[in-house]
Motif scaffolding. Structure first.
Motif, PDB file in Angstrom:
ATOM      1  N   SER A 103       0.843  -1.174   0.103  1.00 39.44           N
ATOM      2  CA  SER A 103      -0.060  -0.038   0.024  1.00 39.44           C
ATOM      3  C   SER A 103       0.888   1.252   0.210  1.00 39.44           C
ATOM      4  O   SER A 103       1.862   1.494   0.787  1.00 39.44           O
ATOM      5  CB  SER A 103      -0.758  -0.068   1.122  1.00 39.44           C
ATOM      6  N   PHE A 104       0.396   2.032  -0.731  1.00 37.47           N
ATOM      7  CA  PHE A 104       1.375   3.592  -0.742  1.00 37.47           C
ATOM      8  C   PHE A 104       0.332   4.716  -0.394  1.00 37.47           C
ATOM      9  O   PHE A 104      -0.530   4.873  -1.027  1.00 37.47           O
ATOM     10  CB  PHE A 104       1.794   3.908  -2.298  1.00 37.47           C
ATOM     11  N   ASP A 105       0.599   5.407   0.561  1.00 39.48           N
ATOM     12  CA  ASP A 105       0.048   6.527   1.325  1.00 39.48           C
ATOM     13  C   ASP A 105      -0.130   7.589  -0.068  1.00 39.48           C
ATOM     14  O   ASP A 105       0.702   7.613  -0.640  1.00 39.48           O
ATOM     15  CB  ASP A 105       0.748   7.252   2.432  1.00 39.48           C
ATOM     16  N   PRO A 106      -1.034   8.379   0.258  1.00 38.46           N
ATOM     17  CA  PRO A 106      -1.162   9.431  -0.886  1.00 38.46           C
ATOM     18  C   PRO A 106       0.095  10.407  -0.827  1.00 38.46           C
ATOM     19  O   PRO A 106       0.779  10.446   0.388  1.00 38.46           O
ATOM     20  CB  PRO A 106      -2.364  10.332  -0.190  1.00 38.46           C
ATOM     21  N   ASP A 107       0.415  10.955  -1.940  1.00 39.48           N
ATOM     22  CA  ASP A 107       1.478  11.716  -2.063  1.00 39.48           C
ATOM     23  C   ASP A 107       2.754  10.934  -2.154  1.00 39.48           C
ATOM     24  O   ASP A 107       3.827  11.380  -2.149  1.00 39.48           O
ATOM     25  CB  ASP A 107       1.641  12.949  -1.122  1.00 39.48           C
ATOM     26  N   LYS A 108       2.844   9.646  -2.073  1.00 38.80           N
ATOM     27  CA  LYS A 108       3.922   8.854  -2.099  1.00 38.80           C
ATOM     28  C   LYS A 108       4.451   8.844  -3.412  1.00 38.80           C
ATOM     29  O   LYS A 108       5.640   8.600  -3.781  1.00 38.80           O
ATOM     30  CB  LYS A 108       3.632   7.584  -1.354  1.00 38.80           C
ATOM     31  N   LEU A 109       3.697   8.623  -4.450  1.00 36.69           N
ATOM     32  CA  LEU A 109       4.046   8.673  -6.036  1.00 36.69           C
ATOM     33  C   LEU A 109       3.787   9.928  -6.328  1.00 36.69           C
ATOM     34  O   LEU A 109       2.648  10.760  -6.268  1.00 36.69           O
ATOM     35  CB  LEU A 109       3.173   7.521  -6.406  1.00 36.69           C
ATOM     36  N   GLU A 110       4.739  10.101  -7.407  1.00 36.77           N
ATOM     37  CA  GLU A 110       4.633  11.475  -7.906  1.00 36.77           C
ATOM     38  C   GLU A 110       4.062  11.394  -9.495  1.00 36.77           C
ATOM     39  O   GLU A 110       4.589  10.659 -10.115  1.00 36.77           O
ATOM     40  CB  GLU A 110       6.091  12.389  -8.132  1.00 36.77           C
ATOM     41  N   TYR A 111       3.066  12.029  -9.754  1.00 41.00           N
ATOM     42  CA  TYR A 111       2.295  11.939 -11.062  1.00 41.00           C
ATOM     43  C   TYR A 111       2.539  12.862 -12.128  1.00 41.00           C
ATOM     44  O   TYR A 111       2.144  12.710 -13.056  1.00 41.00           O
ATOM     45  CB  TYR A 111       0.700  11.791 -10.853  1.00 41.00           C
ATOM     46  N   LEU A 118      -4.047  16.293 -10.902  1.00 38.55           N
ATOM     47  CA  LEU A 118      -4.059  15.035 -10.446  1.00 38.55           C
ATOM     48  C   LEU A 118      -3.513  14.693  -9.294  1.00 38.55           C
ATOM     49  O   LEU A 118      -2.471  14.995  -9.071  1.00 38.55           O
ATOM     50  CB  LEU A 118      -3.514  14.001 -11.584  1.00 38.55           C
ATOM     51  N   ARG A 119      -4.350  14.104  -8.304  1.00 38.27           N
ATOM     52  CA  ARG A 119      -3.954  14.045  -6.891  1.00 38.27           C
ATOM     53  C   ARG A 119      -4.316  12.675  -6.258  1.00 38.27           C
ATOM     54  O   ARG A 119      -5.690  12.285  -6.572  1.00 38.27           O
ATOM     55  CB  ARG A 119      -4.168  15.070  -6.151  1.00 38.27           C
ATOM     56  N   GLN A 120      -3.746  12.057  -5.657  1.00 40.82           N
ATOM     57  CA  GLN A 120      -3.852  10.676  -5.023  1.00 40.82           C
ATOM     58  C   GLN A 120      -4.618  11.212  -3.500  1.00 40.82           C
ATOM     59  O   GLN A 120      -4.110  11.805  -2.748  1.00 40.82           O
ATOM     60  CB  GLN A 120      -2.812   9.717  -5.048  1.00 40.82           C
ATOM     61  N   VAL A 121      -5.899  10.704  -3.343  1.00 36.42           N
ATOM     62  CA  VAL A 121      -6.521  10.988  -2.208  1.00 36.42           C
ATOM     63  C   VAL A 121      -6.754   9.812  -1.229  1.00 36.42           C
ATOM     64  O   VAL A 121      -7.314  10.009  -0.349  1.00 36.42           O
ATOM     65  CB  VAL A 121      -7.955  11.657  -2.156  1.00 36.42           C
ATOM     66  N   SER A 122      -6.512   8.540  -1.814  1.00 34.26           N
ATOM     67  CA  SER A 122      -6.604   7.430  -0.933  1.00 34.26           C
ATOM     68  C   SER A 122      -5.413   6.581  -0.852  1.00 34.26           C
ATOM     69  O   SER A 122      -4.690   6.820  -1.733  1.00 34.26           O
ATOM     70  CB  SER A 122      -7.968   6.438  -1.140  1.00 34.26           C
ATOM     71  N   PRO A 123      -5.159   5.655  -0.047  1.00 33.20           N
ATOM     72  CA  PRO A 123      -3.935   4.854  -0.143  1.00 33.20           C
ATOM     73  C   PRO A 123      -4.161   3.871  -1.639  1.00 33.20           C
ATOM     74  O   PRO A 123      -5.318   3.398  -1.736  1.00 33.20           O
ATOM     75  CB  PRO A 123      -4.001   4.120   1.097  1.00 33.20           C
ATOM     76  N   LEU A 124      -3.118   3.837  -2.047  1.00 34.39           N
ATOM     77  CA  LEU A 124      -2.854   2.834  -3.338  1.00 34.39           C
ATOM     78  C   LEU A 124      -2.787   1.436  -2.988  1.00 34.39           C
ATOM     79  O   LEU A 124      -1.842   1.321  -2.208  1.00 34.39           O
ATOM     80  CB  LEU A 124      -1.878   3.433  -4.446  1.00 34.39           C
ATOM     81  N   LYS A 125      -3.621   0.630  -3.079  1.00 30.79           N
ATOM     82  CA  LYS A 125      -3.325  -0.931  -2.684  1.00 30.79           C
ATOM     83  C   LYS A 125      -3.072  -1.687  -3.840  1.00 30.79           C
ATOM     84  O   LYS A 125      -4.010  -1.569  -4.658  1.00 30.79           O
ATOM     85  CB  LYS A 125      -4.723  -1.359  -1.762  1.00 30.79           C
ATOM     86  N   THR A 126      -2.238  -2.543  -3.804  1.00 31.54           N
ATOM     87  CA  THR A 126      -1.783  -3.473  -4.981  1.00 31.54           C
ATOM     88  C   THR A 126      -1.404  -4.858  -4.404  1.00 31.54           C
ATOM     89  O   THR A 126      -0.862  -4.880  -3.444  1.00 31.54           O
ATOM     90  CB  THR A 126      -1.056  -2.675  -6.012  1.00 31.54           C
ATOM     91  N   THR A 127      -1.986  -5.932  -5.141  1.00 33.14           N
ATOM     92  CA  THR A 127      -1.497  -7.080  -4.917  1.00 33.14           C
ATOM     93  C   THR A 127      -1.139  -7.628  -6.240  1.00 33.14           C
ATOM     94  O   THR A 127      -1.739  -7.344  -7.243  1.00 33.14           O
ATOM     95  CB  THR A 127      -2.651  -7.955  -4.052  1.00 33.14           C
ATOM     96  N   GLY A 128      -0.346  -8.736  -6.334  1.00 33.68           N
ATOM     97  CA  GLY A 128      -0.033  -9.323  -7.545  1.00 33.68           C
ATOM     98  C   GLY A 128       1.423  -9.930  -7.399  1.00 33.68           C
ATOM     99  O   GLY A 128       1.861 -10.347  -6.196  1.00 33.68           O
TER     100      GLY A 128
END
Length: 180
Positions: free
Chosen positions: A18-26, A31-41
């Motif tokens: 999981s990546f918190d908001p503002d962890k990734l630069e777009y 464009l702004r991330q407002v929730s945690p990005l959750k990924t599995t794979g």
């Protein structure tokens, strides 16, 4: 998280991060991330092609975008699967790695990586950017901004009239272009 090719030679690498908001630069001011990005794979090497990596998974995130019509912010949830293939950049043109090469149809969905692996954050950022609609609108019936007074027509209906067309070009309306 870096998916190293040397580690992939030993087997699949599973991820559940999981990546918190503002962890990734777009790199997009609207464009702004407002929730945690959750990924599995997982990531794995493709057996038949040396160095080719397959990254497969699912991601979920809420993004805030700036509406292209009214400039207000709107929430765009992304909840999607991805199945991506990457080859070493040197494999694109082994004789002259710096030159551009024409890809055949089987390579259209293929990306390339440099170095000893792939950065998972870069993969997720790219997938999010490509998942965004070309025209970002807060709603399909958004009225946008009045071109005369600049007010948001979703909030207040202005009394502005449409400006008349420039008469210098009026004779072009009657031009018959069907025979051309």
């Amino acid at each position: 998280m870096v998916l190293k090719v040397k580690e992939l030679e030993l087997g699949k690498i599973h991820f559940d991060v999981s990546f918190d908001p503002d962890k990734l630069e777009y790199f997009d001011p609207g464009l702004r991330q407002v929730s945690p990005l959750k990924t599995t794979g997982y990531a794995e090497l493709v057996e038949d092609i040396p160095g080719e990596v397959r990254v497969r998974g699912h991601l979920r995130v809420d993004m805030e975008v700036q509406c292209d019509r009214c400039v207000e912010s709107a929430l765009k949830p992304i909840d999607s699967d991805f199945d991506l293939y990457y080859r070493p950049a040197a494999a694109a043109n082994p004789r002259h790695p710096k030159e551009e090469v024409e890809l055949d149809e089987g390579e259209i969905d293929l990306a390339f990586y440099e170095g000893d692996g792939l950065d998972l954050q870069d993969i997720l950022r790219e997938h999010i950017l490509l998942s965004m609609p070309m025209q970002r609108v807060c709603s399909p019936d958004c009225l946008g901004i009045c071109p005369a007074c600049g007010q948001n027509r979703n909030l207040t209906l202005c009394k502005c009239q449409a400006k008349p067309l420039d008469d210098r070009w009026a004779s072009l309306k009657n031009l018959n272009t069907r025979g051309i």
